[in-house]
Design an enzyme around this catalytic site. Sequence first.
Site, PDB file in Angstrom:
ATOM      1  N   ARG A 160       0.785  -8.291  -8.039  1.00 30.05           N
ATOM      2  CA  ARG A 160      -0.037  -9.098  -7.113  1.00 30.05           C
ATOM      3  C   ARG A 160      -1.419  -9.441  -7.700  1.00 30.05           C
ATOM      4  NH1 ARG A 160      -1.020  -6.998  -1.936  1.00 30.05           N
ATOM      5  NH2 ARG A 160      -0.464  -8.842  -0.757  1.00 30.05           N
ATOM      6  N   GLU A 209       2.491 -16.400  -2.297  1.00 30.43           N
ATOM      7  CA  GLU A 209       2.746 -15.455  -1.199  1.00 30.43           C
ATOM      8  C   GLU A 209       2.182 -16.012   0.107  1.00 30.43           C
ATOM      9  OE1 GLU A 209       1.372 -11.447  -2.053  1.00 30.43           O
ATOM     10  OE2 GLU A 209       1.441 -10.860   0.048  1.00 30.43           O
ATOM     11  N   GLU A 218      -8.135  -3.035  -3.053  1.00 29.64           N
ATOM     12  CA  GLU A 218      -8.348  -2.302  -1.807  1.00 29.64           C
ATOM     13  C   GLU A 218      -8.028  -0.808  -1.985  1.00 29.64           C
ATOM     14  OE1 GLU A 218      -6.152  -4.664   1.107  1.00 29.64           O
ATOM     15  OE2 GLU A 218      -7.879  -6.000   1.276  1.00 29.64           O
ATOM     16  N   ASP A 231      -7.594 -14.523   2.161  1.00 22.77           N
ATOM     17  CA  ASP A 231      -6.606 -13.592   2.697  1.00 22.77           C
ATOM     18  C   ASP A 231      -5.956 -14.132   3.970  1.00 22.77           C
ATOM     19  OD1 ASP A 231      -5.090 -11.368   3.110  1.00 22.77           O
ATOM     20  OD2 ASP A 231      -6.731 -10.066   3.757  1.00 22.77           O
ATOM     21  N   ASN A 274       0.881  -1.171   0.000  1.00 21.29           N
ATOM     22  CA  ASN A 274       0.000   0.000   0.000  1.00 21.29           C
ATOM     23  C   ASN A 274       0.916   1.218   0.000  1.00 21.29           C
ATOM     24  OD1 ASN A 274      -2.443  -1.365   0.089  1.00 21.29           O
ATOM     25  ND2 ASN A 274      -2.434  -1.486   2.319  1.00 21.29           N
ATOM     26  N   GLU A 293      -1.097 -11.696  11.021  1.00 20.88           N
ATOM     27  CA  GLU A 293      -2.259 -10.800  10.996  1.00 20.88           C
ATOM     28  C   GLU A 293      -3.533 -11.461  11.535  1.00 20.88           C
ATOM     29  OE1 GLU A 293      -3.144  -9.201   7.127  1.00 20.88           O
ATOM     30  OE2 GLU A 293      -4.964  -8.233   7.831  1.00 20.88           O
TER      31      GLU A 293
HETATM   32  C1  GCV Z   1      -1.135  -4.467   2.744  1.00 23.50           C
HETATM   33  C2  GCV Z   1      -5.156  -7.670   3.803  1.00 23.50           C
HETATM   34  C3  GCV Z   1      -4.575  -6.842   4.926  1.00 23.50           C
HETATM   35  C4  GCV Z   1      -4.065  -5.512   4.416  1.00 23.50           C
HETATM   36  C5  GCV Z   1      -3.039  -5.789   3.305  1.00 23.50           C
HETATM   37  C6  GCV Z   1      -3.732  -6.599   2.218  1.00 23.50           C
HETATM   38  C7  GCV Z   1      -2.775  -6.974   1.087  1.00 23.50           C
HETATM   39  O1  GCV Z   1      -6.334  -7.099   3.320  1.00 23.50           O
HETATM   40  O2  GCV Z   1      -5.535  -6.672   5.918  1.00 23.50           O
HETATM   41  O3  GCV Z   1      -3.485  -4.837   5.485  1.00 23.50           O
HETATM   42  O4  GCV Z   1      -2.539  -4.595   2.788  1.00 23.50           O
HETATM   43  O5  GCV Z   1      -4.221  -7.798   2.769  1.00 23.50           O
HETATM   44  O6  GCV Z   1      -2.288  -8.093   1.085  1.00 23.50           O
HETATM   45  O7  GCV Z   1      -2.539  -6.157   0.221  1.00 23.50           O
END
Ligand code: GCV
Length: 666
Positions: free
Chosen positions: A305, A373, A272, A351, A188, A379
Amino acid sequence: MQNQNFTSCWLPDGRREKRSNKLIVTILSKAEVIRRVCHTYLSHLFEGFHIGTELNSQDEIVIGTYEATAQACTNDMQVDGFELRQEQGKTYILSHSDQGLLYGTFYFIEQLQLGMKIEDMSVIQNPATTIRMLNHWDNMDGSIERGYAGRSIFFEDNKLSYDKDRIQQYADLLSSVGINKICINNVNVHQVESRLIEADMLIELQHLADIFRGNYITMFLSINFASPIEIGGLKTADPLDSTVEEWWRRQTKLIYQKIPDFGGFIVKADSEHRPGPFTYGRTHADGANMLAKALAPFNGTVFWRCFVYDCLQDWRDRSTDRARAAYDHFKKLDGLFDENVILQIKNGPMDFQVREPVSPLIGALEKTNYVMEFQVTQEYTGQQIDLCYLVPQWKEILDFDTHLKGKGTTVSEILSGNLHKSLQTGITAVVNVGRDDNWTGHEFAQANLYGYGKLTWDPTFKTEKLLKDWVQITYPFVKDSATRLIEEILNRSWMIYEKYTCPLGVGWMVKTGHHYGPDVNGYEYSPWGTYHFSDRNGLGVDRTKSGSNYIEQYSANVSELYANLNSCPDNLLLFFHHVPYTHPLHSGKTVIQHIYDSHFEGVEDVEHIIYEWTREKANLPDDLYSHINQKLNSQLTNATEWRDKINTYFYRMSGIPDEHQRLIYG
Ligand code: GCV
């Protein structure tokens, strides 16, 4: 910067006993790193230690390429593979390259730490994959997205800010398990990070790249697809616009002027709320190839990605299934990507949940390079408060048989590049380190990073062996019974975490945004596409033909396995099916009784671990005892919360009592 020693990391620390003898090592390589690594880590292990640069009769260890040592080459050695060979009373560490010698030297050190006799060391090792990578989700303000071990080791106050020694230690840590690529910033990419590819930032990045280069680790940056607008002053980021193409070409050239061996870009696009080619009616192949063309003259690579899905879904819309998204978006583009594009596919279709099936895109792409990945940072798996040793999860994924080219087409076979020999494949992962003294917040979470690296090198490694090795290397000062306890609790930790969180593979009953702790309906009426569809009769997501038909994305064998209630494994039942609470599992229990039992068991397991940990107090150093004790008690609070919320919710929803009358909050 905080204390930077390696306390309890798997590399040597002050608490390790030295071997009483003397060691003479002759290094026939000009690579500075080999000498430094020998000095730094071998001198911890021997009373007397000497490095020479010419062969002589007293040498015990000789490190050098086959050529430099005049040793005969072994067939089929890859360029970064290595060999330990016994020859006329000497131990040779051999390779075709200095990079291989570095891995061989670390292997040698590790074997010493495991108590092996030098004269017994004889091995040939080639890495299973050429891409063994880590992704940092570090932001330039010093925070880390989904980071649980303190602030970033690279950034602070919107600047690069790092301690050179600590980065060098980190590079060593990574080389000790064979990692060869690293991306240092979050996928991000905010406006401030977009600036990382500007001239003034590149001057600073040069020094960081120098450290990693010294350890044969190639550095990458995540970029913002809309950079031409954000920092370039253009009106568009359309990948087919010639001014955009030219802007990226210029910017890329600038990067390579400063960092000649720069690896390339990681891109999260149309995902996202990140910008991407969809804005301009272009495909992801158009977007990736435009960047690939800018990188190609310098041998750079784009990691693109596949985490692309509709995060603004209407929960009322039952025809859209997020699990389908990666395959639906990318399978049709197979063959359209340039050679230096590597797609990056999350291990599961959703995810990084506690349990998901393997992504059907793995192996399905036949004419496109890709990596899988993983998520080392925890998380959804306890955020380095709750114990969750993830190697068993990754092993299950790597051993999974996709049946794509008949029986035995396992994920590890595919990722080794054996399925489609012309493709570049490998493994990457979101890393779990930060500025905390012990690198990973929860000290035992180091085992995940160690295990990840080892598995990327050799996916056939056995989980138990990896764990045993890590514990022995990290805690040589801990007594036997406590060592066994550490192994046991780590080994069972994923199962325990699964028991008290989301039942039977359904996933997502977590607090929104934060992702730690229970919230059964947190995502249920949200736009994220992550539903469990519980009602008074049952729960689960129908992904068979009568539902979203996600199962069609697998090979016929795997699709049949999951479609059929008789063969669908219990632990993924609710990922694939919507069933009544009274549905009998293979275990013989009903779904509802399983939910109750597993949640009670999960909490009891954590209580039992705390009891066992306390019993070993006398055999553990105080700091280690208290650190883990405190984490375990936080885990117990979390597990209890999960148990009570999940069980009460499903009791109220189903009205079916617990056979053992334990529900007191109904
Ligand atoms: C970096 C999930 C996580 C996000 C992350 C996203 C991704 O949604 O909660 O924090 O963003 O995956 O892999 O891009």
